[in-house]
Design an enzyme around this catalytic site. Structure first.
Site, PDB file in Angstrom:
ATOM      1  N   ASP A 294       0.819  -1.223   0.000  1.00 37.33           N
ATOM      2  CA  ASP A 294       0.000   0.000   0.000  1.00 37.33           C
ATOM      3  C   ASP A 294       0.845   1.262   0.000  1.00 37.33           C
ATOM      4  O   ASP A 294       0.338   2.362   0.193  1.00 37.33           O
ATOM      5  CB  ASP A 294      -0.944   0.002   1.203  1.00 37.33           C
ATOM      6  CG  ASP A 294      -0.191   0.045   2.541  1.00 37.33           C
ATOM      7  OD1 ASP A 294       1.053  -0.091   2.519  1.00 37.33           O
ATOM      8  OD2 ASP A 294      -0.842   0.196   3.582  1.00 37.33           O
TER       9      ASP A 294
ATOM     10  N   LYS B  15       2.753   2.285   2.165  1.00 34.69           N
ATOM     11  CA  LYS B  15       2.864   2.826   3.516  1.00 34.69           C
ATOM     12  C   LYS B  15       3.545   1.779   4.388  1.00 34.69           C
ATOM     13  O   LYS B  15       3.405   0.584   4.148  1.00 34.69           O
ATOM     14  CB  LYS B  15       1.487   3.173   4.092  1.00 34.69           C
ATOM     15  CG  LYS B  15       0.714   4.202   3.265  1.00 34.69           C
ATOM     16  CD  LYS B  15      -0.668   4.426   3.844  1.00 34.69           C
ATOM     17  CE  LYS B  15      -1.474   5.394   2.977  1.00 34.69           C
ATOM     18  NZ  LYS B  15      -2.841   5.608   3.510  1.00 34.69           N
TER      19      LYS B  15
ATOM     20  N   ASP C 223       7.160   9.887  11.904  1.00 32.64           N
ATOM     21  CA  ASP C 223       5.707   9.811  11.683  1.00 32.64           C
ATOM     22  C   ASP C 223       5.073  11.164  11.982  1.00 32.64           C
ATOM     23  O   ASP C 223       4.361  11.338  12.967  1.00 32.64           O
ATOM     24  CB  ASP C 223       5.116   8.704  12.567  1.00 32.64           C
ATOM     25  CG  ASP C 223       3.620   8.520  12.351  1.00 32.64           C
ATOM     26  OD1 ASP C 223       3.120   8.948  11.278  1.00 32.64           O
ATOM     27  OD2 ASP C 223       2.954   7.964  13.253  1.00 32.64           O
TER      28      ASP C 223
ATOM     29  N   ARG D 284       1.709   5.240  10.532  1.00 36.55           N
ATOM     30  CA  ARG D 284       2.122   4.810   9.197  1.00 36.55           C
ATOM     31  C   ARG D 284       3.119   5.817   8.651  1.00 36.55           C
ATOM     32  O   ARG D 284       2.938   7.029   8.803  1.00 36.55           O
ATOM     33  CB  ARG D 284       0.927   4.727   8.214  1.00 36.55           C
ATOM     34  CG  ARG D 284      -0.097   3.661   8.517  1.00 36.55           C
ATOM     35  CD  ARG D 284       0.443   2.279   8.156  1.00 36.55           C
ATOM     36  NE  ARG D 284      -0.580   1.259   8.224  1.00 36.55           N
ATOM     37  CZ  ARG D 284      -0.947   0.630   9.336  1.00 36.55           C
ATOM     38  NH1 ARG D 284      -0.370   0.956  10.489  1.00 36.55           N
ATOM     39  NH2 ARG D 284      -1.879  -0.299   9.321  1.00 36.55           N
TER      40      ARG D 284
ATOM     41  N   HIS E 175      45.717 -26.731 -10.961  1.00 38.41           N
ATOM     42  CA  HIS E 175      45.989 -28.162 -10.827  1.00 38.41           C
ATOM     43  C   HIS E 175      44.697 -28.932 -11.108  1.00 38.41           C
ATOM     44  O   HIS E 175      43.621 -28.526 -10.693  1.00 38.41           O
ATOM     45  CB  HIS E 175      46.479 -28.462  -9.409  1.00 38.41           C
ATOM     46  CG  HIS E 175      46.680 -29.928  -9.129  1.00 38.41           C
ATOM     47  ND1 HIS E 175      47.638 -30.679  -9.784  1.00 38.41           N
ATOM     48  CD2 HIS E 175      46.046 -30.777  -8.277  1.00 38.41           C
ATOM     49  CE1 HIS E 175      47.595 -31.924  -9.331  1.00 38.41           C
ATOM     50  NE2 HIS E 175      46.639 -32.017  -8.425  1.00 38.41           N
ATOM     51  N   ASN E 176      44.821 -30.061 -11.833  1.00 37.95           N
ATOM     52  CA  ASN E 176      43.629 -30.853 -12.172  1.00 37.95           C
ATOM     53  C   ASN E 176      42.515 -29.938 -12.703  1.00 37.95           C
ATOM     54  O   ASN E 176      41.368 -29.988 -12.262  1.00 37.95           O
ATOM     55  CB  ASN E 176      43.121 -31.628 -10.955  1.00 37.95           C
ATOM     56  CG  ASN E 176      44.022 -32.791 -10.581  1.00 37.95           C
ATOM     57  OD1 ASN E 176      44.932 -33.158 -11.341  1.00 37.95           O
ATOM     58  ND2 ASN E 176      43.791 -33.381  -9.421  1.00 37.95           N
TER      59      ASN E 176
ATOM     60  N   GLU F  56      46.388 -27.753 -16.459  1.00 37.14           N
ATOM     61  CA  GLU F  56      46.877 -29.120 -16.516  1.00 37.14           C
ATOM     62  C   GLU F  56      45.939 -29.994 -17.334  1.00 37.14           C
ATOM     63  O   GLU F  56      44.718 -29.902 -17.207  1.00 37.14           O
ATOM     64  CB  GLU F  56      47.011 -29.694 -15.105  1.00 37.14           C
ATOM     65  CG  GLU F  56      47.581 -31.101 -15.095  1.00 37.14           C
ATOM     66  CD  GLU F  56      47.649 -31.708 -13.702  1.00 37.14           C
ATOM     67  OE1 GLU F  56      48.381 -32.694 -13.540  1.00 37.14           O
ATOM     68  OE2 GLU F  56      46.978 -31.198 -12.793  1.00 37.14           O
TER      69      GLU F  56
ATOM     70  N   ASP G 238      45.499 -34.006 -17.888  1.00 30.95           N
ATOM     71  CA  ASP G 238      45.866 -35.357 -17.466  1.00 30.95           C
ATOM     72  C   ASP G 238      45.369 -36.313 -18.555  1.00 30.95           C
ATOM     73  O   ASP G 238      44.200 -36.696 -18.585  1.00 30.95           O
ATOM     74  CB  ASP G 238      45.204 -35.657 -16.121  1.00 30.95           C
ATOM     75  CG  ASP G 238      45.878 -36.800 -15.388  1.00 30.95           C
ATOM     76  OD1 ASP G 238      46.633 -37.529 -16.038  1.00 30.95           O
ATOM     77  OD2 ASP G 238      45.641 -36.963 -14.185  1.00 30.95           O
TER      78      ASP G 238
ATOM     79  N   HIS H   5      41.092 -37.826 -14.121  1.00 31.25           N
ATOM     80  CA  HIS H   5      42.040 -38.160 -13.059  1.00 31.25           C
ATOM     81  C   HIS H   5      42.177 -39.674 -13.034  1.00 31.25           C
ATOM     82  O   HIS H   5      41.268 -40.387 -12.623  1.00 31.25           O
ATOM     83  CB  HIS H   5      41.549 -37.620 -11.716  1.00 31.25           C
ATOM     84  CG  HIS H   5      42.626 -37.543 -10.677  1.00 31.25           C
ATOM     85  ND1 HIS H   5      43.733 -36.744 -10.821  1.00 31.25           N
ATOM     86  CD2 HIS H   5      42.799 -38.189  -9.500  1.00 31.25           C
ATOM     87  CE1 HIS H   5      44.520 -36.866  -9.768  1.00 31.25           C
ATOM     88  NE2 HIS H   5      43.970 -37.751  -8.954  1.00 31.25           N
TER      89      HIS H   5
ATOM     90  N   GLU I 252      50.232 -34.038 -18.527  1.00 35.50           N
ATOM     91  CA  GLU I 252      50.605 -35.234 -17.781  1.00 35.50           C
ATOM     92  C   GLU I 252      50.192 -36.409 -18.664  1.00 35.50           C
ATOM     93  O   GLU I 252      49.012 -36.758 -18.760  1.00 35.50           O
ATOM     94  CB  GLU I 252      49.903 -35.280 -16.427  1.00 35.50           C
ATOM     95  CG  GLU I 252      50.410 -36.420 -15.567  1.00 35.50           C
ATOM     96  CD  GLU I 252      49.805 -36.421 -14.176  1.00 35.50           C
ATOM     97  OE1 GLU I 252      49.816 -37.491 -13.548  1.00 35.50           O
ATOM     98  OE2 GLU I 252      49.327 -35.366 -13.734  1.00 35.50           O
TER      99      GLU I 252
ATOM    100  N   LYS J  61      54.101 -27.794 -22.112  1.00 39.17           N
ATOM    101  CA  LYS J  61      55.065 -28.338 -21.162  1.00 39.17           C
ATOM    102  C   LYS J  61      54.944 -29.861 -21.219  1.00 39.17           C
ATOM    103  O   LYS J  61      53.892 -30.424 -20.929  1.00 39.17           O
ATOM    104  CB  LYS J  61      54.770 -27.845 -19.751  1.00 39.17           C
ATOM    105  CG  LYS J  61      55.576 -28.542 -18.655  1.00 39.17           C
ATOM    106  CD  LYS J  61      55.099 -28.092 -17.280  1.00 39.17           C
ATOM    107  CE  LYS J  61      55.648 -28.979 -16.182  1.00 39.17           C
ATOM    108  NZ  LYS J  61      55.074 -30.342 -16.175  1.00 39.17           N
TER     109      LYS J  61
ATOM    110  N   LYS K 123      57.361 -33.904 -22.172  1.00 38.84           N
ATOM    111  CA  LYS K 123      58.615 -34.632 -22.347  1.00 38.84           C
ATOM    112  C   LYS K 123      59.286 -34.246 -23.661  1.00 38.84           C
ATOM    113  O   LYS K 123      58.617 -33.858 -24.618  1.00 38.84           O
ATOM    114  CB  LYS K 123      58.351 -36.128 -22.355  1.00 38.84           C
ATOM    115  CG  LYS K 123      57.730 -36.666 -21.081  1.00 38.84           C
ATOM    116  CD  LYS K 123      57.434 -38.139 -21.246  1.00 38.84           C
ATOM    117  CE  LYS K 123      56.713 -38.697 -20.036  1.00 38.84           C
ATOM    118  NZ  LYS K 123      56.394 -40.131 -20.196  1.00 38.84           N
TER     119      LYS K 123
ATOM    120  N   SER L 129      58.564 -30.081 -11.879  1.00 38.00           N
ATOM    121  CA  SER L 129      57.295 -30.179 -11.165  1.00 38.00           C
ATOM    122  C   SER L 129      57.551 -30.795  -9.796  1.00 38.00           C
ATOM    123  O   SER L 129      58.107 -31.894  -9.702  1.00 38.00           O
ATOM    124  CB  SER L 129      56.296 -31.036 -11.945  1.00 38.00           C
ATOM    125  OG  SER L 129      55.775 -30.324 -13.041  1.00 38.00           O
TER     126      SER L 129
END
Length: 844
Positions: free
Chosen positions: A264, A266, A296, A302, A417-418, A447, A449, A462, A489, A538, A540, A612
């Protein structure tokens, strides 16, 4: 239209602060004494000297109320008809513009008119369609595809959505400010896998910040999908453009609407009490009723129109800011440009000049008349202090400001990581979306895997666990355009290694680094600037070179390396033959090697080799090798990763690794906590590009720095915790659940610098708690320090609950009165929640 002058009125009596308990006034730090020893210049005298005879000085008397903008939409207000003296004081000018006045100039609740966020968009067809709502198909899998109603709420800040089983109200909405991106078509893993039945033009994905899952949707028509894509883009753009003050106004009015139970326009005392609980303050009933009755003026139990407006003004009052403002503004309650300059100089602002003060007035002052005369009112002053320029983080450090032409080994590089996991490493799902989220958070080393997959396609998961699998090629397609290092990896056979190399070359094209960039210096690492838009692998490297201990070069994690030591020489040779020439050729600058012991000083460095290390081995080297490890990291890259024993994907503190110069400190990005807060704080600066230049003591090849022996203290950091504003409720479904906040400041750096100190708690007040407590720290290696501001809900019988935090580098911390804009546990903004502090740094 704008009222052209402030009117002289009787000064109202001092209003009590709205607090849950009686609090002593905050003792603000004193500014340095002025050199002439005299009183500060009043702004009006300065105005006279600046030559503005047409400006009526009587209109700026000390008793004049400030002229604010509309609380609802921040447009200039008008004086309401019939303003009259009440209770011995004059009514302040209206804070409501004509657009938000109802019949006879009465104020209307925000839902009866457009919210601040929707201002200018109410006639927009896309936003109107969102307000009406759409039945969109939510897609989770091939079999779970349900039609649900989605509708933009009138506040423009949130979207309500239908659920099959009704839940708590907070579980039926998501907020526009939490959206990371809106993608069109099949641009998510979910839609690519499960959205084949829907044409791409009808599909969209809403990606959220933090850990919340993507929302994959299909609209009935392509046009309806586009309306949501365009509409959300407009709302996000408007939200980004809103100032902190506008967000606060919008925030309080959204709660006001919710508290008005019968709509309303109010507010009964019961509804006012409900509002107070919603905004996280449990005010004493007697005090709350007294404040209610003071507003008021119609004496009908109100609040309406200007009475609600006056109540909100009292509720949002910032006495500590007013004290600071009046300290500099003098008797006339406005700041001239010279007075603002004096404040900036006391703040320790770099480049504080009169021109700079004038620029701030033109940027943040809300009143056009004051702006024309180069004056700043209290409202403009608050706008400035709540802006990014008034925050603790140096705005100059938000962009790329560091030297980006040094070798990669000279930078901390944000690393994951992971990366493929969205949950724990035992049974959590793998997703390409995890890579997208990591890149969005500034990660630059991810990474992969890699394992043998079906149909000759390598997969990522994983190994030897129940985690789900994703295709290698899908991950490569999700790569960021920024310089990225792919840490492979590799557990695949020759055939699928060749497939990996083929996917890398085909998908990445010229982005992939396949040969040295500088043929004259092939052994030198390139810089981030040289690698803009490029990708490094990155992995071998053939021929099967052996390190000084006779071990095969490997990119597998240390657990696998330790297993290899137990395998006979014949088995090692067999494994060495499992390196694909195609994949080996891609390891140009990041050739994986093992680091068992640090090389003697005479041995030349090998910058293109990357080691690593598990967190355990890295800590051992830090403890035993000290400075030798720092020197190693000054010239070669080192990657550190969490122990495999962290089954729930918990993280370690990265600070210890950074102290020794390790560049690639890999964390589980999917796991929130203080460790990820530190990572976000470390890479908050330099354009959030994921590369931060290491301190000079970690870059010099002959450095003598040892994090275990950093030397005597050389910096004092003093932080006075003054107040907090609009802290979030921890349980929105429990109205009586009010936080008891305390503030803790943590120093993360070398071991001798690490410290944590906290304030007392304030009982039952998350709206405007006050502390006024000073915390001091001695720092020995400030260039490595991260400062973490934490707010918690005190609990005497159990651990405190997290409320919000903000972390930043010490060297990016600005002095003086500053606001700290708090973040949630997963890094999302908690706007308008802030801390207000005073920071002082003394170097010796």
């Amino acid at each position: 239209m704008l009222c052209g002058r402030w009117r002289s009125r009787g000064r109202p009596p001092e209003e009590p602060p709205v607090l849950a308990q009686v609090a002593a006034p905050v003792a603000l730090p004193s500014p340095p004494a002025s050199q002439d020893g005299g009183a500060k210049r009043p702004g009006l005298r300065a105005l006279k000297k600046m030559g503005h005879p047409e400006f009526d000085l009587a209109t700026l008397s000390p008793q004049s109320p400030r002229l604010s903008l509309c609380l609802q939409c921040s447009t200039p207000p008008l004086i309401l008809p019939g303003s009259r003296a009440l209770s011995g004081q004059n009514l302040l000018p209206s804070l409501v513009c004509t657009h938000h006045q109802g019949p006879q100039g009465k104020w209307t609740l925000p839902m009866a008119c457009p919210g601040r966020l929707l201002q200018g968009l109410t006639e927009d067809e896309d936003v109107q369609a969102m307000l009406r709502g759409s039945r969109l198909c939510k897609i989770r899998s091939r079999t779970w595809q349900k039609e649900r109603l989605y509708r933009l709420q009138e506040d423009g800040l949130s979207v309500w959505f239908q659920r099959r089983i009704p839940r708590a109200p907070s579980q039926h909405i998501f907020f526009v400010q939490h959206i990371e991106a809106v993608r069109e078509g099949h641009q998510s893993e979910g839609l690519r896998r499960f959205g084949g039945a829907f044409e791409p033009a009808r599909c969209l994905t809403i990606a959220f910040k933090g850990s919340r899952k993507n929302l994959d949707l299909a609209a009935p028509t392509a046009e309806e999908a586009q309306r949501w894509v365009r509409g959300l883009a407009k709302l996000r753009m408007r939200l980004d453009a809103m100032s902190q003050r506008e967000r606060l106004d919008h925030w309080i009015h959204s709660y006001l609407h919710r508290a008005d139970s019968n709509q309303d326009s109010k507010m009964s005392f019961k509804e006012i009490k409900s509002l107070l609980r919603m905004v996280n303050v449990d005010m004493n009933d007697m005090y709350a009723y007294r404040l209610f009755k003071e507003c008021d003026h119609s004496n009908n139990e109100r609040l309406e129109g200007t009475e609600i407006e006056e109540f909100l003004r009292r509720l949002l009052k910032r006495p500590e800011l007013e004290d600071i403002f009046h300290r500099y503004s003098g008797e006339d309650h406005v700041l001239s440009a010279p007075e603002l300059l004096e404040f900036l100089e006391d703040q320790g602002e770099d480049g504080a000049t009169l021109a700079r003060a004038q620029q701030l007035i033109h940027t943040y002052e809300l009143n056009e008349t004051a702006k024309q005369h180069e004056l700043m009112t209290l409202d403009g002053f608050m706008m400035y202090l709540l802006s990014p320029e008034g925050a603790a983080l140096d705005p100059a450090h938000k962009c790329v400001f560091q030297d980006m032409d040094q070798p990669l080994a000279h930078y901390f590089i944000s690393s994951s990581h992971n990366t493929y996991l969205t949950d724990s490493q035992i049974g959590g799902p793998s997703s390409t979306e995890a890579y997208v989220r990591a890149f969005a958070q500034g990660c630059r080393c991810v990474e992969l895997d890699c394992w043998e997959g079906p149909g000759g396609e390598p997969v990522i998961y994983h190994g030897h666990t129940l985690t789900s699998k994703i295709f290698f090629r899908d991950v490569i397609q999700a790569l960021s355009p920024y310089p990225v290092i792919l840490s492979l990896e590799n557990h695949c056979g020759l055939e699928q290694q060749a497939a990996m190399a083929r996917h890398l070359r085909t998908i990445l094209g010229d982005m992939l680094v396949t040969q040295v960039l500088d043929s004259h210096n092939p052994e030198e690492l390139p810089s981030p600037e040289q690698l803009k838009g490029r990708v490094l692998v990155k992995g071998k490297k053939l021929p099967a070179a052996r390190d000084e201990d006779g071990g095969i070069l490997s990119d597998r994690e240390e657990e696998e390396e330790e297993e290899e030591e137990e395998v006979g020489a014949a088995e090692q040779k067999r494994r060495a033959k499992q390196i694909s020439p195609e994949l080996s050729a891609l390891a140009v600058y990041c050739c994986a090697t093992r680091l068992r012991t640090l090389r003697p000083a005479p041995t030349p460095p090998q910058p293109c080799q990357v080691s690593s290390l598990s967190e355990r081995k890295a800590k051992k080297l830090i403890r035993e090798a000290g400075n030798s490890f720092v020197r190693h990291n000054a010239q070669q890259l080192t990657r550190v990763y969490p122990l495999g024993l962290r089954m729930n994907s918990a993280n370690y503190s990265p600070q210890e690794m950074w102290n020794s110069g390790c560049q690639l400190v890999a964390l589980n990005f999917q796991t929130p906590g203080y460790e990820m807060d530190l990572n976000a704080g470390r890479f908050l600066i330099n354009g959030q590009c994921g590369y931060v230049l290491k301190p000079a003591c970690l870059r010099q090849p002959d450095t003598t720095f040892d994090p275990e022996s950093p030397g005597p203290p050389r910096t004092t950091l003093t932080i006075q915790v003054l107040t907090a504003q609009q802290l979030p409720k921890l349980n929105a479904e429990k109205p009586n659940s009010i936080v008891d906040p305390l503030v803790r400041i943590e120093i993360h750096g070398v071991p001798a610098d690490c410290a944590r100190k906290e304030t007392n708690y304030v009982l039952n007040n998350g709206f405007n708690p006050r502390w006024g407590q000073t915390l001091q720290f001695q720092l020995r290696a400030p260039e490595l320090v991260l400062v973490r501001f934490v707010v918690e809900d005190y609990d005497s019988t159990s651990p405190n609950d997290f409320v919000g935090q903000f972390t930043l580098p010490f060297n990016s911390l600005k002095q003086g009165f500053r606001h700290i804009h708090l973040l949630s546990k997963d890094g999302a903004s908690l706007s308008p929640a802030t801390l207000f502090v005073h920071i002082c740094i003394q170097r010796f």
